[in-house]
Scaffold this active site. Structure first.
Site, PDB file in Angstrom:
ATOM      1  N   ARG A   1       0.954  -1.223   0.001  1.00 25.91           N
ATOM      2  CA  ARG A   1       0.022   0.119   0.101  1.00 25.91           C
ATOM      3  C   ARG A   1       1.020   1.247   0.356  1.00 25.91           C
ATOM      4  NH1 ARG A   1      -5.907  -1.040   2.779  1.00 25.91           N
ATOM      5  NH2 ARG A   1      -5.999  -3.722   2.099  1.00 25.91           N
TER       6      ARG A   1
ATOM      7  N   SER B   1     -23.095 -13.712  10.848  1.00 27.35           N
ATOM      8  CA  SER B   1     -22.539 -13.105  10.401  1.00 27.35           C
ATOM      9  C   SER B   1     -23.080 -13.389   8.600  1.00 27.35           C
ATOM     10  CB  SER B   1     -21.599 -12.321  11.299  1.00 27.35           C
ATOM     11  OG  SER B   1     -20.623 -11.471  10.438  1.00 27.35           O
TER      12      SER B   1
ATOM     13  N   SER C   1     -19.641  -2.177   0.535  1.00 24.64           N
ATOM     14  CA  SER C   1     -19.109  -0.537   0.365  1.00 24.64           C
ATOM     15  C   SER C   1     -17.524  -1.104  -1.205  1.00 24.64           C
ATOM     16  CB  SER C   1     -18.482  -0.760   1.007  1.00 24.64           C
ATOM     17  OG  SER C   1     -16.465  -1.096   1.412  1.00 24.64           O
TER      18      SER C   1
ATOM     19  N   HIS D   1     -22.805   2.858   5.198  1.00 26.02           N
ATOM     20  CA  HIS D   1     -21.786   3.881   3.067  1.00 26.02           C
ATOM     21  C   HIS D   1     -23.487   4.305   2.989  1.00 26.02           C
ATOM     22  CE1 HIS D   1     -18.157   2.817   3.237  1.00 26.02           C
ATOM     23  NE2 HIS D   1     -18.380   1.442   3.274  1.00 26.02           N
TER      24      HIS D   1
ATOM     25  N   THR E   1     -21.459   6.027  11.043  1.00 26.77           N
ATOM     26  CA  THR E   1     -20.268   6.946  10.770  1.00 26.77           C
ATOM     27  C   THR E   1     -21.148   8.374  10.999  1.00 26.77           C
ATOM     28  OG1 THR E   1     -18.264   6.572  10.052  1.00 26.77           O
ATOM     29  CG2 THR E   1     -19.525   6.492   8.310  1.00 26.77           C
TER      30      THR E   1
ATOM     31  N   LYS F   1     -17.979  10.069   6.702  1.00 24.09           N
ATOM     32  CA  LYS F   1     -18.110   9.493   5.127  1.00 24.09           C
ATOM     33  C   LYS F   1     -18.541  10.432   5.366  1.00 24.09           C
ATOM     34  CE  LYS F   1     -16.931   4.594   5.881  1.00 24.09           C
ATOM     35  NZ  LYS F   1     -15.207   5.414   5.489  1.00 24.09           N
TER      36      LYS F   1
ATOM     37  N   THR G   1     -11.313   5.026  26.292  1.00 24.75           N
ATOM     38  CA  THR G   1     -10.842   6.290  24.926  1.00 24.75           C
ATOM     39  C   THR G   1     -11.297   7.447  25.206  1.00 24.75           C
ATOM     40  OG1 THR G   1      -9.822   6.039  22.959  1.00 24.75           O
ATOM     41  CG2 THR G   1     -12.116   5.593  22.844  1.00 24.75           C
ATOM     42  N   THR G   2      -9.757   8.219  25.262  1.00 24.91           N
ATOM     43  CA  THR G   2     -10.700   9.699  24.720  1.00 24.91           C
ATOM     44  C   THR G   2     -11.381  10.216  24.046  1.00 24.91           C
ATOM     45  OG1 THR G   2      -8.682  10.450  25.771  1.00 24.91           O
ATOM     46  CG2 THR G   2      -9.875  12.181  24.393  1.00 24.91           C
TER      47      THR G   2
ATOM     48  N   THR H   1      -8.776  -6.710   1.539  1.00 23.65           N
ATOM     49  CA  THR H   1      -9.805  -5.481   0.979  1.00 23.65           C
ATOM     50  C   THR H   1     -10.957  -6.098   0.132  1.00 23.65           C
ATOM     51  OG1 THR H   1      -8.451  -3.211   1.363  1.00 23.65           O
ATOM     52  CG2 THR H   1     -10.699  -3.188   0.725  1.00 23.65           C
TER      53      THR H   1
HETATM   54  N1  PLP Z   1     -18.231  -0.408   8.951  1.00 28.75           N
HETATM   55  C1  PLP Z   1     -18.715   0.076   6.821  1.00 28.75           C
HETATM   56  C2  PLP Z   1     -18.847  -1.126   6.215  1.00 28.75           C
HETATM   57  C3  PLP Z   1     -17.018   0.372   6.507  1.00 28.75           C
HETATM   58  O1  PLP Z   1     -16.792   0.492   5.172  1.00 28.75           O
HETATM   59  C4  PLP Z   1     -15.885   1.028   7.121  1.00 28.75           C
HETATM   60  C5  PLP Z   1     -15.175   1.463   6.612  1.00 28.75           C
HETATM   61  O2  PLP Z   1     -14.648   2.591   5.311  1.00 28.75           O
HETATM   62  C6  PLP Z   1     -16.745   1.079   8.752  1.00 28.75           C
HETATM   63  C7  PLP Z   1     -17.571   0.755   9.613  1.00 28.75           C
HETATM   64  C8  PLP Z   1     -15.301   1.859   9.491  1.00 28.75           C
HETATM   65  O3  PLP Z   1     -16.353   3.661   9.727  1.00 28.75           O
HETATM   66  P1  PLP Z   1     -14.442   4.591  10.244  1.00 28.75           P
HETATM   67  O4  PLP Z   1     -14.427   4.780   8.839  1.00 28.75           O
HETATM   68  O5  PLP Z   1     -15.690   5.589  11.015  1.00 28.75           O
HETATM   69  O6  PLP Z   1     -14.055   4.187  10.679  1.00 28.75           O
END
Ligand code: PLP
Length: 406
Positions: free
Chosen positions: A21, A136, A188, A216, A244, A247, A276-277, A362
């Site tokens: 990468r 899952s 994604s 997403h 999230t 994005k 965590t903070t 990925t």
């Molecule tokens: N869930 C999915 C399906 C994602 O594609 C991603 C990140 O690409 C996340 C969770 C993680 O989200 P974040 O980027 O906010 O850590």
């Protein structure tokens, strides 16, 4: 052990496979998205970004930036601690209220990223619900997989988006065994969308709790940006909605939205929340402004879909292969890591077009691709330049084209 030699040898392995990468160093310019400056070998190059997950360009939205400036000046840089130990800021609370309202849930709980919200949320539920078995989807994101793994709960993988397989696997367990079904709405990498209503039917039949990742989709789908579940009128049937702020909302952070007791349970037991903070208040305020704005404004979503449609149509006219899907993600398939990297480099070096190559892990090996994410801030001229450059490289490399419909 010679640790350094080991590191070198492992890195040489990924380099040989063509999936080492290399990060592209860019500086995005507010007011000029998707244009950015690339830094390379002490020089700079002006580029157009075609692979950002800031899907709507909200990272440069005036309301978002003003909210962040204001709270930065009012509250300072950081939160000052974990939420337990002096880190709960008024702006965290306001954002959680906004998110709970977005999804029609009693409560929401903020985390430092979407990754952490999945890892901590899913992990804590699966670990703490006695004898829980987690079902899952086979293509779930790494953050969900890691959360489930961390929980040490029994895990069953069901075939991607295959409701019959899910039904069959759920039926293998006694009715009174606690079950948790975890899946995404928009996947994604392929851009496909889960059959949420069918999944919920099956889960309800088996008394399973449901956990959907709408990372997403939030901001992008539904009349208020609540995601695909909102668009389909299904939010109230889902136990936990995860999203999230990094994005479509253009800032940073993650969350779960669910019942007050469920959020309180995760708040009380999740190490990834407790230790965590907290997010800086200015980020919470920016995210809050973004969520609020996209609840009321459809313009960004409409223009986004229109740009996606235009890019797809233009690719089709030239026979450039891309995975058909009902979402905003356009995966242009290459199928070889070396070629994928070469195309990406060529687009950048010759046309200032930045599309990151996507490689294993990925996506599976042999499914390497360029993942194009059009946005409302791409102009007609940006699209013309992307399409011309792609067509050019397709011809130069004699890559296969699809038949072009007459
Ligand atoms: N869930 C999915 C399906 C994602 O594609 C991603 C990140 O690409 C996340 C969770 C993680 O989200 P974040 O980027 O906010 O850590």
């Amino acid at each position: 052990m010679d640790f350094e030699a080991y590191f070198k040898q492992e890195l040489a392995g990924v380099q040989e496979e063509g999936r080492y990468r290399i990060f592209t160093e860019i500086e995005r310019h507010r007011g000029a998205f998707p244009h950015a400056t690339r830094y390379i070998d002490g020089e700079t190059q002006e580029v157009t970004v075609w692979c950002s997950n800031d899907y709507l360009g909200m990272g440069q939205n005036r309301l978002v930036i003003d909210a962040m400036h204001k709270v930065l000046d009012e509250c300072g840089a950081g939160a000052g601690g974990t939420r337990n130990i002096s880190g709960t800021n008024h702006h965290h609370v306001l954002l959680e209220q906004e998110l709970a309202d977005l999804h029609g849930k009693e409560s929401a709980l903020l985390f430092t990223s979407g990754y952490v919200s999945n890892w901590a949320g899913l992990g804590t539920l699966a670990a703490r619900i006695p004898d829980c078995v987690v079902f899952s989807d086979a293509l779930n994101h790494a953050s969900m997989i890691e959360g489930i793994r961390y929980s040490k709960a029994e895990r069953r993988i069901w075939k991607h988006n295959d409701v019959e397989d899910l039904d069959r696997q759920l039926a293998e367990y006694p009715a009174d065994r606690p079950k948790l079904v975890a899946f995404e709405s928009v996947y994604s990498m392929d851009g496909d969308i889960a059959p949420i209503a069918d999944i919920l039917d099956v889960c309800e039949k088996h008394g399973a709790m449901t956990y959907i990742d709408e990372v997403h989709a939030v901001g992008l789908y539904g009349p208020r940006g609540g995601g695909v579940a909102e668009r389909e009128g299904l939010m109230d049937r889902i136990t936990v909605i995860e999203g999230t702020l990094g994005k479509a909302y253009g800032t940073m952070g993650g969350y779960i939205a669910a019942s007050a007791d469920l959020c309180d349970f995760v708040r009380s037991f999740a190490s990834g929340f407790i230790f965590t903070t907290a997010l800086p208040p200015a980020i919470a305020a920016g995210a809050c402004a973004s969520v609020k704005h996209l609840k009321n404004s459809q313009a960004e979503r409409d223009l986004h879909q229109e740009t996606v449609r235009q890019v797809r149509t233009r690719l089709d006219m030239l026979g450039i292969p891309h995975l058909p899907n009902p979402s905003h993600i356009i995966p242009v398939m290459v199928g070889d890591p070396h070629k994928c990297k070469r195309i990406s480099d060529w687009l950048m070096d010759n046309h200032g077009i930045y599309v990151q190559p996507i490689n294993y892990p990925t996506v599976p090996r042999g499914e390497e691709r360029l993942r194009i994410t059009p946005s409302p801030v791409h102009s007609g001229d940006d699209i013309d330049r992307l399409i011309t450059a792609l067509s050019d490289i397709w011809s130069q490399c004699e890559l296969a084209r699809r038949d072009v419909a007459a």
